[in-house]
Write a protein that holds these residues in place. Structure first.
Motif, PDB file in Angstrom:
ATOM      1  N   MET A  23       0.828  -1.204   0.000  1.00  0.00           N
ATOM      2  CA  MET A  23       0.000   0.000   0.000  1.00  0.00           C
ATOM      3  C   MET A  23       0.865   1.257   0.000  1.00  0.00           C
ATOM      4  N   GLY A  24       1.947   1.236   0.775  1.00  0.00           N
ATOM      5  CA  GLY A  24       2.854   2.377   0.787  1.00  0.00           C
ATOM      6  C   GLY A  24       3.525   2.584  -0.557  1.00  0.00           C
ATOM      7  N   GLN A  25       3.885   1.482  -1.223  1.00  0.00           N
ATOM      8  CA  GLN A  25       4.519   1.591  -2.541  1.00  0.00           C
ATOM      9  C   GLN A  25       3.567   2.213  -3.558  1.00  0.00           C
ATOM     10  N   ILE A  26       2.301   1.786  -3.535  1.00  0.00           N
ATOM     11  CA  ILE A  26       1.315   2.347  -4.463  1.00  0.00           C
ATOM     12  C   ILE A  26       1.164   3.843  -4.228  1.00  0.00           C
ATOM     13  N   LEU A  27       1.075   4.240  -2.961  1.00  0.00           N
ATOM     14  CA  LEU A  27       0.919   5.659  -2.644  1.00  0.00           C
ATOM     15  C   LEU A  27       2.120   6.466  -3.121  1.00  0.00           C
ATOM     16  N   LEU A  28       3.317   5.982  -2.801  1.00  0.00           N
ATOM     17  CA  LEU A  28       4.526   6.737  -3.140  1.00  0.00           C
ATOM     18  C   LEU A  28       4.725   6.813  -4.654  1.00  0.00           C
ATOM     19  N   GLN A  29       4.470   5.700  -5.354  1.00  0.00           N
ATOM     20  CA  GLN A  29       4.609   5.703  -6.811  1.00  0.00           C
ATOM     21  C   GLN A  29       3.595   6.624  -7.474  1.00  0.00           C
ATOM     22  N   SER A  30       2.451   6.797  -6.820  1.00  0.00           N
ATOM     23  CA  SER A  30       1.375   7.595  -7.418  1.00  0.00           C
ATOM     24  C   SER A  30       1.475   9.069  -7.080  1.00  0.00           C
ATOM     25  N   PHE A  35       4.447  11.774   4.473  1.00  0.00           N
ATOM     26  CA  PHE A  35       3.733  11.602   5.749  1.00  0.00           C
ATOM     27  C   PHE A  35       2.443  10.819   5.560  1.00  0.00           C
ATOM     28  N   ARG A  36       1.778  10.972   4.410  1.00  0.00           N
ATOM     29  CA  ARG A  36       0.567  10.201   4.140  1.00  0.00           C
ATOM     30  C   ARG A  36       0.909   8.713   4.003  1.00  0.00           C
ATOM     31  N   THR A  37       2.018   8.432   3.324  1.00  0.00           N
ATOM     32  CA  THR A  37       2.437   7.042   3.138  1.00  0.00           C
ATOM     33  C   THR A  37       2.774   6.392   4.471  1.00  0.00           C
ATOM     34  N   GLU A  38       3.570   7.084   5.292  1.00  0.00           N
ATOM     35  CA  GLU A  38       3.934   6.537   6.595  1.00  0.00           C
ATOM     36  C   GLU A  38       2.702   6.336   7.476  1.00  0.00           C
ATOM     37  N   ASP A  39       1.802   7.300   7.492  1.00  0.00           N
ATOM     38  CA  ASP A  39       0.614   7.223   8.331  1.00  0.00           C
ATOM     39  C   ASP A  39      -0.281   6.061   7.922  1.00  0.00           C
ATOM     40  N   THR A  40      -0.444   5.853   6.621  1.00  0.00           N
ATOM     41  CA  THR A  40      -1.287   4.747   6.148  1.00  0.00           C
ATOM     42  C   THR A  40      -0.691   3.404   6.558  1.00  0.00           C
ATOM     43  N   ALA A  91      -7.993   5.224  -3.992  1.00  0.00           N
ATOM     44  CA  ALA A  91      -8.381   3.834  -3.733  1.00  0.00           C
ATOM     45  C   ALA A  91      -7.665   3.272  -2.509  1.00  0.00           C
ATOM     46  N   VAL A  92      -6.366   3.550  -2.374  1.00  0.00           N
ATOM     47  CA  VAL A  92      -5.621   3.067  -1.203  1.00  0.00           C
ATOM     48  C   VAL A  92      -6.111   3.749   0.069  1.00  0.00           C
ATOM     49  N   ASN A  93      -6.370   5.045  -0.003  1.00  0.00           N
ATOM     50  CA  ASN A  93      -6.901   5.755   1.167  1.00  0.00           C
ATOM     51  C   ASN A  93      -8.238   5.177   1.609  1.00  0.00           C
ATOM     52  N   GLN A  94      -9.110   4.869   0.646  1.00  0.00           N
ATOM     53  CA  GLN A  94     -10.407   4.297   0.972  1.00  0.00           C
ATOM     54  C   GLN A  94     -10.257   2.924   1.611  1.00  0.00           C
ATOM     55  N   LEU A  95      -9.337   2.116   1.072  1.00  0.00           N
ATOM     56  CA  LEU A  95      -9.105   0.788   1.651  1.00  0.00           C
ATOM     57  C   LEU A  95      -8.568   0.895   3.069  1.00  0.00           C
ATOM     58  N   ARG A  97      -9.060   3.298   5.190  1.00  0.00           N
ATOM     59  CA  ARG A  97     -10.152   3.728   6.075  1.00  0.00           C
ATOM     60  C   ARG A  97     -11.057   2.556   6.441  1.00  0.00           C
ATOM     61  N   GLU A  98     -11.353   1.702   5.469  1.00  0.00           N
ATOM     62  CA  GLU A  98     -12.196   0.542   5.742  1.00  0.00           C
ATOM     63  C   GLU A  98     -11.501  -0.430   6.689  1.00  0.00           C
ATOM     64  N   ILE A  99     -10.182  -0.575   6.556  1.00  0.00           N
ATOM     65  CA  ILE A  99      -9.442  -1.463   7.460  1.00  0.00           C
ATOM     66  C   ILE A  99      -9.486  -0.932   8.884  1.00  0.00           C
ATOM     67  N   VAL A 100      -9.201   0.357   9.039  1.00  0.00           N
ATOM     68  CA  VAL A 100      -9.191   0.959  10.381  1.00  0.00           C
ATOM     69  C   VAL A 100     -10.579   0.946  11.008  1.00  0.00           C
ATOM     70  N   ALA A 101     -11.616   1.137  10.181  1.00  0.00           N
ATOM     71  CA  ALA A 101     -12.996   1.128  10.694  1.00  0.00           C
ATOM     72  C   ALA A 101     -13.499  -0.269  11.002  1.00  0.00           C
ATOM     73  N   GLY A 102     -12.746  -1.300  10.626  1.00  0.00           N
ATOM     74  CA  GLY A 102     -13.162  -2.670  10.901  1.00  0.00           C
ATOM     75  C   GLY A 102     -14.083  -3.258   9.851  1.00  0.00           C
ATOM     76  N   ASN A 103     -14.251  -2.581   8.729  1.00  0.00           N
ATOM     77  CA  ASN A 103     -15.133  -3.084   7.673  1.00  0.00           C
ATOM     78  C   ASN A 103     -14.425  -4.053   6.735  1.00  0.00           C
TER      79      ASN A 103
END
Length: 266
Positions: A23-30, A35-40, A91-95, A97-103
């Motif tokens: 997930m971090g690789q997708i964010l950084l490549q995109s 800080f967003r990559t590390e936080d995710t 898409a990665v941010n949405q995923l 959020r769903e992981i953290v929310a338990g969905n």
């Protein structure tokens, strides 16, 4: 705890770490900020109760480590520099959020969705041509260009991305930026000399702006503001180097034109 359970827990922690790295690789490549990559990545690991995780992210690399059942595991991944793809970031941010929310808690399901994000199609070339042309024309209008100036800038923007997405992708970034600045200048200069367009300055300014790395420049400032001075400096240096290459390409064409014709340009 039995040995089998220990091995299972260790494998699960390593799978979570690998997911976070993907997930971090997708964010950084995109084009996402550091800080967003590390936080995710940290949020994903914390949700699966992996508290002893450490991440170090730069503009083109990710280093991570965990203590999987008291056994250290470290991973390093090089991230090549690519363009901006906001759809993958969203898409990665949405995923996440769903992981953290338990969905979305099943590791297999998360792996499947990460692979789907990695396979998301790129923007079609014809849409890139049109977007570049419209951006160039819009900036030309913003600078005060007339109808003929705007049409010339539109065509120059179209030609620019035809070059970048075909011959340009086989060149180094430095040479591609140099050639791009020169090609735009030649196109606008020829149009101006043929009488199609009244203000070369407006045409050229509008056509060049699609080349300007605005996202990289902005992210560099945001990274420095967030305390990631190394990554921010690298992004800013990359953006300034792009500016310099474009300026050199434009300057070389103008200099050659003046020496050949002996006249002024503007």
């Amino acid at each position: 705890m039995s040995e089998n359970k220990l091995l299972s827990s260790r494998c699960d922690e390593q799978r979570v770490l690998e997911l976070a790295m993907e997930m971090g690789q997708i964010l950084l490549q995109s084009g996402a900020e550091v800080f967003r990559t590390e936080d995710t990545m940290r949020r994903v690991c914390m949700h699966f109760e992996i508290e002893n995780c450490n991440f170090f992210v730069t503009s083109n690399g990710i280093m991570s480590s965990i203590n999987a059942m008291e056994r250290p595991v470290a991973k390093v991944r090089y991230i090549p520099v690519r363009g901006t793809q906001f759809d993958r970031i969203v898409a990665v941010n949405q995923l996440s959020r769903e992981i953290v929310a338990g969905n979305c808690t099943d590791i297999d399901e998360i792996e499947r969705r990460v692979q789907e994000i990695k396979k998301m199609p790129l923007v079609p070339n014809r849409l890139c041509y049109f977007a570049s042309a419209m951006a160039a024309a819009s900036f030309c209008i913003l600078f005060g260009g007339g109808v003929a100036d705007t049409v010339t800038a539109f065509l120059a923007g179209y030609v620019l991305y035809m070059f970048l997405l075909h011959p340009g992708k086989h060149m180094s970034r430095i040479f591609a930026n140099l050639c791009s600045g020169a090609i735009i200048t030649i196109f606008c200069l020829m149009s101006y000399r043929l009488g199609f367009g009244q203000n070369l300055h407006h045409m050229l300014s509008g056509a060049i702006l699609p080349l300007v790395p605005g996202v990289a420049f902005t992210n560099g400032i945001r990274d420095i503001g967030g305390g990631d001075h190394l990554s921010g400096t690298i992004r800013l240096l990359d953006a300034f180097w792009t500016f310099l290459c474009i300026a050199i390409g434009v300057g070389v064409v103008f200099t050659l034109y003046q020496r050949i014709t002996g006249g002024t340009i503007l």
